[in-house]
Design an enzyme around this catalytic site. Structure first.
Site, PDB file in Angstrom:
ATOM      1  N   ASP A  96       0.823  -1.212   0.000  1.00 28.22           N
ATOM      2  CA  ASP A  96       0.000   0.000   0.000  1.00 28.22           C
ATOM      3  C   ASP A  96       0.852   1.255   0.000  1.00 28.22           C
ATOM      4  OD1 ASP A  96      -2.879  -1.059   1.982  1.00 28.22           O
ATOM      5  OD2 ASP A  96      -2.157  -1.554  -0.027  1.00 28.22           O
TER       6      ASP A  96
ATOM      7  N   ASP B 267       1.019   4.159  -2.763  1.00 21.68           N
ATOM      8  CA  ASP B 267       0.707   5.563  -2.462  1.00 21.68           C
ATOM      9  C   ASP B 267       1.843   6.482  -2.883  1.00 21.68           C
ATOM     10  OD1 ASP B 267      -1.112   4.915   0.618  1.00 21.68           O
ATOM     11  OD2 ASP B 267      -1.728   4.918  -1.487  1.00 21.68           O
TER      12      ASP B 267
ATOM     13  N   SER C 113      -1.778  41.093  10.369  1.00 24.42           N
ATOM     14  CA  SER C 113      -2.825  41.816   9.673  1.00 24.42           C
ATOM     15  C   SER C 113      -2.444  43.303   9.699  1.00 24.42           C
ATOM     16  CB  SER C 113      -4.098  41.478  10.441  1.00 24.42           C
ATOM     17  OG  SER C 113      -5.038  42.413  10.252  1.00 24.42           O
ATOM     18  N   LEU C 114      -3.303  44.175   9.236  1.00 26.15           N
ATOM     19  CA  LEU C 114      -2.981  45.607   9.223  1.00 26.15           C
ATOM     20  C   LEU C 114      -4.022  46.383  10.017  1.00 26.15           C
ATOM     21  CD1 LEU C 114      -2.182  46.046   5.419  1.00 26.15           C
ATOM     22  CD2 LEU C 114      -0.550  46.264   7.289  1.00 26.15           C
TER      23      LEU C 114
ATOM     24  N   GLU D 294       0.443  51.725  -1.789  1.00 18.71           N
ATOM     25  CA  GLU D 294       0.141  50.736  -2.833  1.00 18.71           C
ATOM     26  C   GLU D 294      -1.269  50.190  -2.629  1.00 18.71           C
ATOM     27  OE1 GLU D 294       3.220  48.541  -0.749  1.00 18.71           O
ATOM     28  OE2 GLU D 294       2.138  46.709  -1.215  1.00 18.71           O
TER      29      GLU D 294
ATOM     30  N   LYS E  89      -4.411  47.965  -1.801  1.00 17.86           N
ATOM     31  CA  LYS E  89      -4.650  46.829  -0.906  1.00 17.86           C
ATOM     32  C   LYS E  89      -5.501  45.828  -1.690  1.00 17.86           C
ATOM     33  CE  LYS E  89      -6.275  45.640   3.701  1.00 17.86           C
ATOM     34  NZ  LYS E  89      -7.188  44.560   3.333  1.00 17.86           N
TER      35      LYS E  89
ATOM     36  N   ASP F  37      -7.751  42.766  -2.600  1.00 18.25           N
ATOM     37  CA  ASP F  37      -8.784  42.056  -1.845  1.00 18.25           C
ATOM     38  C   ASP F  37      -8.763  40.568  -2.197  1.00 18.25           C
ATOM     39  OD1 ASP F  37     -10.809  41.670  -0.118  1.00 18.25           O
ATOM     40  OD2 ASP F  37     -12.359  42.660  -1.307  1.00 18.25           O
TER      41      ASP F  37
ATOM     42  N   ARG G 167      -2.222  32.158   5.507  1.00 15.23           N
ATOM     43  CA  ARG G 167      -1.977  32.891   6.739  1.00 15.23           C
ATOM     44  C   ARG G 167      -2.474  32.130   7.971  1.00 15.23           C
ATOM     45  NH1 ARG G 167      -4.632  38.595   7.649  1.00 15.23           N
ATOM     46  NH2 ARG G 167      -5.104  38.301   9.824  1.00 15.23           N
TER      47      ARG G 167
ATOM     48  N   TYR H 236       4.112  41.588  -2.057  1.00 15.66           N
ATOM     49  CA  TYR H 236       4.201  42.905  -1.421  1.00 15.66           C
ATOM     50  C   TYR H 236       4.921  42.892  -0.067  1.00 15.66           C
ATOM     51  CZ  TYR H 236      -0.072  41.107   0.786  1.00 15.66           C
ATOM     52  OH  TYR H 236      -0.986  40.324   1.443  1.00 15.66           O
TER      53      TYR H 236
ATOM     54  N   LYS I  99       3.242  52.120   3.993  1.00 13.77           N
ATOM     55  CA  LYS I  99       4.307  51.465   4.772  1.00 13.77           C
ATOM     56  C   LYS I  99       5.474  52.422   4.919  1.00 13.77           C
ATOM     57  CE  LYS I  99       3.031  47.056   2.742  1.00 13.77           C
ATOM     58  NZ  LYS I  99       3.268  46.067   1.706  1.00 13.77           N
TER      59      LYS I  99
ATOM     60  N   LYS J 112      -8.687  52.379   4.206  1.00 17.50           N
ATOM     61  CA  LYS J 112      -9.768  51.671   3.523  1.00 17.50           C
ATOM     62  C   LYS J 112     -10.622  52.628   2.689  1.00 17.50           C
ATOM     63  CE  LYS J 112     -10.257  47.688   4.452  1.00 17.50           C
ATOM     64  NZ  LYS J 112     -10.619  46.866   5.557  1.00 17.50           N
TER      65      LYS J 112
ATOM     66  N   CYS K  21     -34.683  36.629  28.143  1.00 18.23           N
ATOM     67  CA  CYS K  21     -33.806  35.980  27.158  1.00 18.23           C
ATOM     68  C   CYS K  21     -34.665  35.095  26.246  1.00 18.23           C
ATOM     69  CB  CYS K  21     -32.762  35.125  27.881  1.00 18.23           C
ATOM     70  SG  CYS K  21     -31.817  34.066  26.773  1.00 18.23           S
TER      71      CYS K  21
ATOM     72  N   CYS L 106     -33.555  31.131  27.002  1.00 19.22           N
ATOM     73  CA  CYS L 106     -33.799  30.371  28.238  1.00 19.22           C
ATOM     74  C   CYS L 106     -34.886  31.011  29.091  1.00 19.22           C
ATOM     75  CB  CYS L 106     -32.514  30.226  29.048  1.00 19.22           C
ATOM     76  SG  CYS L 106     -31.970  31.756  29.806  1.00 19.22           S
TER      77      CYS L 106
ATOM     78  N   CYS M 176     -28.653  38.409  29.424  1.00 18.02           N
ATOM     79  CA  CYS M 176     -29.432  37.330  30.010  1.00 18.02           C
ATOM     80  C   CYS M 176     -28.802  36.988  31.358  1.00 18.02           C
ATOM     81  CB  CYS M 176     -29.381  36.128  29.074  1.00 18.02           C
ATOM     82  SG  CYS M 176     -29.793  34.582  29.866  1.00 18.02           S
TER      83      CYS M 176
ATOM     84  N   CYS N 214     -28.357  29.031  30.678  1.00 17.21           N
ATOM     85  CA  CYS N 214     -28.795  29.460  29.348  1.00 17.21           C
ATOM     86  C   CYS N 214     -28.045  28.681  28.264  1.00 17.21           C
ATOM     87  CB  CYS N 214     -28.530  30.956  29.188  1.00 17.21           C
ATOM     88  SG  CYS N 214     -28.959  31.543  27.544  1.00 17.21           S
TER      89      CYS N 214
HETATM   90  S1  IVH Z   1       1.298  44.325   3.871  1.00 17.62           S
HETATM   91  C1  IVH Z   1       2.893  42.940   8.119  1.00 17.62           C
HETATM   92  N1  IVH Z   1       0.369  45.051   1.557  1.00 17.62           N
HETATM   93  O1  IVH Z   1      -4.347  42.936   3.808  1.00 17.62           O
HETATM   94  C2  IVH Z   1       1.743  43.217   7.225  1.00 17.62           C
HETATM   95  N2  IVH Z   1      -0.998  43.626   2.893  1.00 17.62           N
HETATM   96  O2  IVH Z   1      -5.867  43.637   6.156  1.00 17.62           O
HETATM   97  C3  IVH Z   1       1.985  42.790   5.834  1.00 17.62           C
HETATM   98  N3  IVH Z   1      -3.083  42.960   1.817  1.00 17.62           N
HETATM   99  O3  IVH Z   1      -3.077  40.380   5.838  1.00 17.62           O
HETATM  100  C4  IVH Z   1       0.847  43.085   4.959  1.00 17.62           C
HETATM  101  N4  IVH Z   1      -2.772  44.044  -0.064  1.00 17.62           N
HETATM  102  O4  IVH Z   1      -3.493  39.882   3.326  1.00 17.62           O
HETATM  103  C5  IVH Z   1       0.118  44.345   2.670  1.00 17.62           C
HETATM  104  N5  IVH Z   1      -0.314  45.710  -0.534  1.00 17.62           N
HETATM  105  C6  IVH Z   1      -0.533  45.036   0.561  1.00 17.62           C
HETATM  106  C7  IVH Z   1      -1.713  44.286   0.732  1.00 17.62           C
HETATM  107  C8  IVH Z   1      -1.910  43.599   1.930  1.00 17.62           C
HETATM  108  C9  IVH Z   1      -3.583  43.248   0.608  1.00 17.62           C
HETATM  109  C10 IVH Z   1      -3.770  42.132   2.815  1.00 17.62           C
HETATM  110  C11 IVH Z   1      -2.914  41.128   3.558  1.00 17.62           C
HETATM  111  C12 IVH Z   1      -3.077  41.497   5.003  1.00 17.62           C
HETATM  112  C13 IVH Z   1      -4.397  42.181   4.979  1.00 17.62           C
HETATM  113  C14 IVH Z   1      -4.608  43.078   6.187  1.00 17.62           C
END
Ligand code: IVH
Length: 707
Positions: free
Chosen positions: A43, A47, A92-93, A125, A127, A129, A148, A235, A299, A323, A428, A431, A446, A452
């Site tokens: 097996d 695999d 994250s940012l 730059e 962002k 999506d 992530r 990035y 940045k 944003k 509530c 409950c 509650c 509950c």
């Molecule tokens: S820099 C240490 N640059 O936005 C932080 N993030 O809301 C490094 N994202 O988790 C992130 N475009 O997934 C960076 N030009 C950009 C981006 C970017 C999209 C995302 C990224 C991050 C999220 C935070």
């Protein structure tokens, strides 16, 4: 063809020959297996060869044989992704929503670095999506791709990432180890084509390009990913063995030279005014880009300054996402429901006629609390010019960032004459216990506590969530199912599930959606989490006001569950030192301290906690990298106006060397660093005989000339 040549080293001719060889062997082995003759392969050998065949197909999709063995029934896709711990966390940012936020971002950075009015450049730059991905190159070869995840641990999607055409599989003249990070996304044209294909197949449509990208990257069968038109923008970076440049913009140019796509709209800007100007340019081009962006990322350009600024718990200080304003749509409220959270909070939710808000179908919106529905803010001031919100009202709905949709305005001209004000429930809905709203609190809660079911279930859902115990295969749906069955009523039950239900494995298997493998996987995932870091344990308890950051603060302060329990018991018995000690943690105030102590004091909750502890191996908090530092484990207090470093820098640096930074002086304080005009704290330190250092003495002690 020798087995020794690794898949990544095969050239085209070798790959084609190897695919023929493997297909021949595997087909014979298949027949062999089904006719139950003496198997020619074990097996595991089978695999291994099948996986090798599959890997070659991924690297050379155009060489895949028409009748490839991979398409034969029995080609089992992966059960789950393996997990990879990020060498450098994927963060994250923080967000900026208006010009003031951007100016404040600049002010904060200048203050932190003590820069005054000196020149400071940034990059701006788009962002993107999509979803972030980390690509690890070792000696120029792409060896690993990780999502992530929760920022610390992500999923291994290497095979899938290798199918993305604009991700280089090999790069040249790069550091030995280089982790390139960026965003996986799908452009509009490809997204529409994909949804059309889905429609033709009668398959589920994707709500927006981001969902489509995420759904495509996280496929257990990478052939599906390969069929999806994903793209990648680089990035950022994670682990890197040797530095490749001194600033952000040059790093992007290096990435581009390595063969990555970087965003053409990236620009160096001198200060917030130029950032905002570039934001407006990007915003004006948003609709023409052909892919979704949801803001502009700023940045700090200089990498030395980025390093000095460092990180908060989940976001860097040196970057922010500005944003775009929320998109708005109009729809009608069908009903108002009350949801009960883990702390008993009664949260009203508007059920809406589904409406498309900026690419996402929205059918629920938060109504926050009783006052909000009535048209008041928490101070009693009017909002929406005082108009209340009623069932059947026409409302404007918007989404700000990733948060739950909100209601902006009520269109009173469309309100029917016989509509009635909404009456907030006094009990509530789950409950039937009385709800109470304390003076000064905008939330009704509650009073049912552990009686509950909604509170208990939400508490359990929180317990198994990411950030807390993060138990694979145990999400909200399963928790509800197990709660209804009476199998899991409190966290400890999760860990005794397997024992109590060794026969339950069968019961589990027989339930809808459960097979033998998923049940086994679940018990495995549960057992793995018996060993848990103290901060995750504390966060998992779901104590009011104790978020991930506070849980980490507490864990760092007390070090072990036993120390923490001893301190709580002393505080319960009104031991002043213990309260002072708890309150001395920078970031812990009276409300928070009360919430923690009363949780440990409440007999029912304490019993639940103790039963849970009994099942676990809670890891002490050890900051191993700092263990050799001279100030490791010491409690220090900064007081007076510091001149050689900013307060924020001083705190971050001390903590990074393993010290605890406290806001007040007590017997537990080891060192007080007193700048000019130090007041009562220095006096108290003197009284208590605590060591007092000047700023320069302190810097000498930790061997730093100047920050
Ligand atoms: S820099 C240490 N640059 O936005 C932080 N993030 O809301 C490094 N994202 O988790 C992130 N475009 O997934 C960076 N030009 C950009 C981006 C970017 C999209 C995302 C990224 C991050 C999220 C935070």
């Amino acid at each position: 063809m020798s087995e020794e040549i690794s898949v990544n080293n095969l050239n085209r001719v070798q790959a084609a020959a190897e695919l023929l060889r493997l297909n021949d062997i595997l087909k014979i082995a298949n027949i062999d297996y089904h006719s139950k003759d003496a198997p020619i392969l074990s097996d595991s050998e089978y695999d291994k060869l099948k996986q090798r065949n599959f890997n070659i197909e991924i690297n050379f999709p155009d060489l895949v044989l028409d009748n490839t063995v991979s398409n034969q029934v029995g080609a089992s896709p992966l059960e789950t992704f393996s997990k990879i711990k990020h060498a450098v966390k994927m963060l994250s940012l923080g967000n900026a929503f208006n010009d003031d936020d951007v100016n404040n971002f600049d002010v904060r950075i200048r203050k932190f670095l003590g820069l005054g009015t000196n020149k400071l450049t940034y990059t701006a730059e788009p962002k993107i999506d999509g979803l972030s991905l980390s690509l690890k190159y070792v000696d120029g070869k792409l060896v690993q791709a990780t999502t992530r995840g929760d920022g610390s641990v992500g999923e291994n999607v290497t095979k899938n990432a290798k199918t993305i055409t604009n991700i280089p599989k090999e790069i040249f003249n790069a550091p030995n180890i280089l982790e390139v990070r960026g965003e996986v996304y799908m452009n509009h044209e490809d997204f529409n084509k994909l949804n059309k294909r889905q429609l033709d197949k009668n398959a589920k449509l994707f709500a927006n390009p981001r969902n489509a990208a995420a759904g495509s990257l996280r496929q257990l069968d990478s052939r599906i990913t390969a069929s999806r038109p994903l793209k990648f923008f680089a990035y950022a970076w994670g682990e890197i063995s040797t530095s490749i440049s001194k600033n952000q913009i040059d790093t992007m140019q290096k990435f581009s030279a390595f063969g990555f796509s970087t965003n053409k709209l990236t620009k160096v800007c001198n200060g917030p005014a130029e950032l905002i100007e570039h934001y407006k340019i990007i915003q004006s081009q948003r609709g023409l880009l052909g892919y979704d962006i949801d803001g502009v990322v700023y940045k700090v350009n200089d990498l030395t300054l980025q390093e000095k600024l460092g990180f908060r718990s989940t976001t860097p200080r040196w970057a922010i996402a500005h944003k775009f304003p929320a998109e708005i749509a109009q729809t009608q409220i069908k009903s108002i429901d009350i949801q009960v959270g883990r702390t008993g909070a009664l949260s009203p939710v508007a059920r809406l006629k589904p409406v498309n808000v900026g690419g996402v179908i929205v059918s629920n919106a938060t109504l926050h609390n009783e006052d909000y529905i009535a048209g008041r803010d928490s101070n009693g001031n009017q909002i929406r010019k005082g108009s209340d919100i009623r069932v059947d009202d026409w409302v404007e709905v918007y989404r700000a960032g990733d948060v739950i949709p909100k209601i902006r305005n009520v269109d009173l001209s469309k309100r029917s004459l016989n509509s009635k004000s909404y009456i907030f429930p006094t009990h509530c809905p789950e409950c039937k216990s009385l709800s109470e709203r304390l003076i000064g609190d905008s939330i009704a809660r509650c009073t049912g506590g552990l009686v509950c079911p909604a509170q208990v279930v939400q508490g359990l859902v929180h317990f198994v969530s990411r950030g807390a115990f993060d138990i694979d295969g145990l999400g909200a749906k399963q928790i509800e199912q197990f709660y209804e069955l009476g199998w899991i009523k409190e966290p400890a039950d999760i860990f005794t599930l397997q024992k109590r239900y060794s026969s339950g494995l069968q019961q589990l298997q027989n339930r809808e959606g459960w097979g033998e493998t998923s049940a086994k996987n679940l018990f495995y995932a549960i057992n793995v989490k018996r060993k848990i870091p103290l901060n995750k344990f504390l966060f998992g308890l779901g104590i009011r006001h104790v978020g991930e950051t506070t849980a980490t603060l507490l864990a760092k302060h007390y070090g072990s569950i036993n120390e923490l329990k001893i301190a709580m018991d002393l505080a319960i018995n009104l031991n002043g030192n213990s309260w002072d000690d708890l309150l001395s943690i920078d970031g812990v105030g009276h409300v928070l301290a009360n919430a923690i102590v009363s949780t440990f004091k409440d007999l029912a909750q304490r019993t639940v906690i103790e039963r849970l502890i009994f099942q676990l191996d809670i890891q002490d908090e050890i900051i191993s990298k700092n263990i050799n530092s001279i100030i490791y484990g010491k409690t220090v207090v900064f007081t007076g106006s510091l001149e050689l470093m900013t307060r924020a820098e001083a705190k971050v640096r001390a903590e990074s060397l393993g010290a605890k930074v406290s806001g007040s002086v007590s017997q537990k304080t080891d060192i007080v660093i007193a700048g000019p005009r130090a007041g009562s704290k220095a006096v108290k330190a003197k009284e208590l005989g605590v060591q007092i250092l000047s700023e320069q003495n302190w810097l000498d002690l930790i061997k730093i000339d100047k920050f």
